[in-house]
Design a protein around this motif. Structure first.
Motif, mmCIF file in Angstrom:
data_model
loop_
_atom_site.group_PDB
_atom_site.id
_atom_site.type_symbol
_atom_site.label_atom_id
_atom_site.label_comp_id
_atom_site.label_asym_id
_atom_site.label_seq_id
_atom_site.Cartn_x
_atom_site.Cartn_y
_atom_site.Cartn_z
ATOM 1 N N ARG A 118 -11.920 0.867 0.598
ATOM 2 C CA ARG A 118 -11.814 -0.402 1.329
ATOM 3 C C ARG A 118 -11.767 -0.235 2.843
ATOM 4 N NH1 ARG A 118 -11.588 -4.922 -2.229
ATOM 5 N NH2 ARG A 118 -12.287 -3.915 -4.144
ATOM 6 N N VAL A 119 -11.156 0.825 3.341
ATOM 7 C CA VAL A 119 -11.027 0.989 4.785
ATOM 8 C C VAL A 119 -12.204 1.792 5.352
ATOM 9 C CG1 VAL A 119 -9.598 1.915 6.642
ATOM 10 C CG2 VAL A 119 -8.539 0.768 4.701
ATOM 11 N N GLU A 120 -12.498 2.927 4.721
ATOM 12 C CA GLU A 120 -13.572 3.775 5.223
ATOM 13 C C GLU A 120 -14.949 3.341 4.722
ATOM 14 O OE1 GLU A 120 -12.682 7.889 4.527
ATOM 15 O OE2 GLU A 120 -10.624 7.644 5.260
ATOM 16 N N GLY A 121 -14.990 2.485 3.695
ATOM 17 C CA GLY A 121 -16.261 1.965 3.192
ATOM 18 C C GLY A 121 -17.053 2.949 2.344
ATOM 19 N N LYS A 122 -16.388 3.936 1.789
ATOM 20 C CA LYS A 122 -17.100 4.927 0.959
ATOM 21 C C LYS A 122 -17.372 4.356 -0.433
ATOM 22 C CE LYS A 122 -15.251 9.032 3.248
ATOM 23 N NZ LYS A 122 -16.320 9.146 4.174
ATOM 24 N N LYS A 123 -18.479 4.791 -0.998
ATOM 25 C CA LYS A 123 -18.843 4.363 -2.345
ATOM 26 C C LYS A 123 -18.094 5.217 -3.367
ATOM 27 C CE LYS A 123 -23.471 2.775 -1.101
ATOM 28 N NZ LYS A 123 -22.985 1.688 -0.376
ATOM 29 N N HIS A 124 -18.051 4.739 -4.595
ATOM 30 C CA HIS A 124 -17.301 5.436 -5.647
ATOM 31 C C HIS A 124 -17.812 6.855 -5.838
ATOM 32 C CE1 HIS A 124 -15.836 1.435 -7.621
ATOM 33 N NE2 HIS A 124 -15.570 1.510 -6.342
ATOM 34 N N ILE A 141 0.845 -1.201 0.000
ATOM 35 C CA ILE A 141 0.000 0.000 0.000
ATOM 36 C C ILE A 141 0.878 1.247 0.000
ATOM 37 C CG2 ILE A 141 -1.624 1.350 1.411
ATOM 38 C CD1 ILE A 141 -2.946 -1.284 2.205
ATOM 39 N N GLY A 142 2.000 1.191 0.702
ATOM 40 C CA GLY A 142 2.935 2.322 0.712
ATOM 41 C C GLY A 142 3.555 2.579 -0.647
ATOM 42 N N ASN A 143 3.659 1.549 -1.481
ATOM 43 C CA ASN A 143 4.264 1.705 -2.808
ATOM 44 C C ASN A 143 3.277 2.229 -3.857
ATOM 45 O OD1 ASN A 143 6.709 0.814 -1.843
ATOM 46 N ND2 ASN A 143 6.360 -1.315 -2.450
ATOM 47 N N LEU A 144 2.005 2.327 -3.530
ATOM 48 C CA LEU A 144 1.025 2.859 -4.486
ATOM 49 C C LEU A 144 1.227 4.357 -4.649
ATOM 50 C CD1 LEU A 144 -2.248 1.126 -3.175
ATOM 51 C CD2 LEU A 144 -0.941 0.497 -5.200
ATOM 52 N N THR A 145 0.768 4.883 -5.781
ATOM 53 C CA THR A 145 0.808 6.340 -5.945
ATOM 54 C C THR A 145 -0.194 6.950 -4.974
ATOM 55 O OG1 THR A 145 -0.903 6.388 -7.640
ATOM 56 C CG2 THR A 145 1.367 6.123 -8.407
ATOM 57 N N GLU A 146 -0.005 8.230 -4.691
ATOM 58 C CA GLU A 146 -0.881 8.876 -3.708
ATOM 59 C C GLU A 146 -2.333 8.837 -4.145
ATOM 60 O OE1 GLU A 146 -1.611 13.091 -1.422
ATOM 61 O OE2 GLU A 146 0.195 12.859 -2.633
ATOM 62 N N SER A 147 -2.633 9.088 -5.401
ATOM 63 C CA SER A 147 -4.026 9.099 -5.873
ATOM 64 C C SER A 147 -4.646 7.707 -5.763
ATOM 65 C CB SER A 147 -4.105 9.621 -7.311
ATOM 66 O OG SER A 147 -3.349 8.785 -8.172
ATOM 67 N N GLU A 148 -3.885 6.661 -6.096
ATOM 68 C CA GLU A 148 -4.397 5.290 -5.986
ATOM 69 C C GLU A 148 -4.605 4.900 -4.514
ATOM 70 O OE1 GLU A 148 -2.105 3.482 -9.946
ATOM 71 O OE2 GLU A 148 -1.239 3.232 -7.949
ATOM 72 N N ARG A 149 -3.633 5.260 -3.677
ATOM 73 C CA ARG A 149 -3.713 4.912 -2.264
ATOM 74 C C ARG A 149 -4.916 5.596 -1.613
ATOM 75 N NH1 ARG A 149 1.236 5.601 -0.996
ATOM 76 N NH2 ARG A 149 1.120 7.831 -0.682
ATOM 77 N N VAL A 150 -5.126 6.876 -1.893
ATOM 78 C CA VAL A 150 -6.243 7.615 -1.298
ATOM 79 C C VAL A 150 -7.571 6.996 -1.721
ATOM 80 C CG1 VAL A 150 -7.455 9.832 -1.317
ATOM 81 C CG2 VAL A 150 -4.977 9.770 -1.033
ATOM 82 N N ALA A 151 -7.745 6.741 -3.008
ATOM 83 C CA ALA A 151 -9.000 6.168 -3.511
ATOM 84 C C ALA A 151 -9.216 4.763 -2.938
ATOM 85 C CB ALA A 151 -8.995 6.124 -5.038
ATOM 86 N N PHE A 152 -8.149 3.959 -2.908
ATOM 87 C CA PHE A 152 -8.260 2.590 -2.402
ATOM 88 C C PHE A 152 -8.631 2.573 -0.922
ATOM 89 C CE2 PHE A 152 -6.183 -1.011 -0.253
ATOM 90 C CZ PHE A 152 -6.843 -2.067 -0.873
ATOM 91 N N LEU A 153 -7.935 3.356 -0.097
ATOM 92 C CA LEU A 153 -8.195 3.359 1.342
ATOM 93 C C LEU A 153 -9.570 3.939 1.670
ATOM 94 C CD1 LEU A 153 -4.686 4.330 2.752
ATOM 95 C CD2 LEU A 153 -5.772 2.089 2.741
ATOM 96 N N MET A 154 -9.992 4.952 0.931
ATOM 97 C CA MET A 154 -11.330 5.504 1.165
ATOM 98 C C MET A 154 -12.402 4.460 0.861
ATOM 99 S SD MET A 154 -11.007 9.368 -0.273
ATOM 100 C CE MET A 154 -12.272 10.234 0.627
#
Length: 171
Positions: free
Chosen positions: A133-139, A118-131
């Motif tokens: 999968r972790v926070e449970g937000k919809k697209h 996860i640390g190796n992802l780009t910032e835009s990918e990491r932010v979208a992914f964590l929002m």
């Protein structure tokens, strides 16, 4: 056959007479049948309380039968309750898991791999992914927060998942 003078026991004098006549025998019956542990005195008093609450429905001839039935049923309900309590006391909470130390070590290693990936992802990918999968937000919610299109969010999450799969399977 003579007709009874009263058809119910709502008169205080009549009730008091029935109470004095049958209370001790009801208490003794409950005590001898169930013992002192289930508090037969309380149950006998409750039986007479129920008799008073239903005094319009019970005739003086049926009063003794009524209080003995009510008292017996209360004691039986108490016995059932104690059986349930004892069953729950037998069930001990698990203080251990069936996971062996090897499994726990593998789990820790996997979490470290995941955090590195996860640390190796780009910032835009990491932010979208964590929002997502972790926070449970919809697209749509992510798109609104980041001020981008829904398709862009989907694409970032898809790329993040692809990179994570590659990196974790490599290690």
């Amino acid at each position: 056959m003579p007709k009874p003078l009263q058809d119910n026991i709502c008169n205080e004098l009549m009730f008091s007479k029935i109470f004095k006549k049958h209370y001790q025998s009801l208490y003794s019956y409950l005590y001898y049948k169930f013992g002192d542990y289930l508090n037969p005195e309380d149950k006998a008093q409750e039986a007479f309380t129920k008799l008073w609450q239903n005094c319009g429905k019970v005739t003086p001839a049926k009063a003794k039968s009524y209080v003995f039935t009510i008292g017996n049923n209360m004691m039986l309900n108490e016995v059932k309750h104690h059986k349930v309590v004892l069953q729950h006391r037998k069930i001990k909470p698990r203080s251990h898991t069936n996971e062996n130390p090897e499994f726990l070590m593998q789990e820790q290693e996997y979490l470290q791999k995941l955090q590195r990936a996860i640390g190796n992802l780009t910032e835009s990918e990491r932010v979208a992914f964590l929002m997502n999968r972790v926070e449970g937000k919809k697209h749509k919610e992510i798109a609104a927060l980041l001020d981008i299109s829904t398709k862009a969010v989907e694409k970032r999450i898809y790329r993040a998942l692809s990179k994570l799969r590659e990196e974790i399977n490599e290690l």
